[in-house]
Enzyme design. Sequence first.
Site, PDB file in Angstrom:
ATOM      1  CD  GLU A  75     -10.390 -67.475   6.712  1.00  0.00           C
ATOM      2  OE1 GLU A  75     -11.607 -67.673   6.492  1.00  0.00           O
ATOM      3  OE2 GLU A  75      -9.570 -68.392   6.823  1.00  0.00           O
ATOM      4  CB  CYS A 115      -9.726 -66.622   2.510  1.00  0.00           C
ATOM      5  SG  CYS A 115     -11.469 -66.935   2.867  1.00  0.00           S
TER       6      CYS A 115
END
Length: 160
Positions: A75, A115
Site C-alpha cells: 500500500e 499503511c
Amino acid sequence: MKEVKIECILQAYDDFDELPTEVASLMTKASEARGKSYSPYSNFSVGAALLLDNGEIITGNNQENASYPSGLCAERTAIYYAGSQYPDAKIIRMAIIAGSNIRPTMSPIPPCGACRQAIAEYEVKQNEPIELYFMGETGKVVRSESLANLLPLLFDKSFL
Ligand code: THU
C-alpha cells in the site's frame, strides 16, 4: 466519566464476482501487482492498485529486505509512488489483495496500521475520502467508504 462509542461500518461482498465492474478491474490490477511482489522472507505477497482522479492507475507490491524493517508494504509502495508522480491528483479508491504464498488465504486482509496512517495522510491532504476494498486471494471482499473509517482517532497535521 463518559463512554464514547466509535463505529466502523464496512460493506462485505461475498466474492470478487459481486464487485462493480470498475472495482473488479482495479482489484485485477492489484492482483497482477501482487504477482510481482518481492516477499522471499515472509512468503506473504500483497498487491495494491490506486485509481487517481486523472484516470491513472498506480500499482505497488510489498518489497522485502534481508534487513527486515527496511522492507515496505504494498500500500505504501503504491501510495508514495502516486504522491511522488502525481502530487496534485486525488486518490479515488484503493484495491488491496493479499495472501500467503504457501497456503490459501480466503479471508480479507486489511491494511496494517502503518499503511492506514500513510493512507490517512493523503486522505487528509486531498480532503476527500479514499474508498478502500480489500480481500484475500479468494472469498469476501470488504469495502470501507474511507480510510478514516478504518482508523478512529487518527493522528494528523491538525495536532502539530
Ligand atoms: N504487508 C503489506 O504489504 N501490507 C500490509 O498491509 C500488511 C503486510 C506485507 C509486509 C511484509 O512484506 C509481508 O506483508 C508480511 O508482513
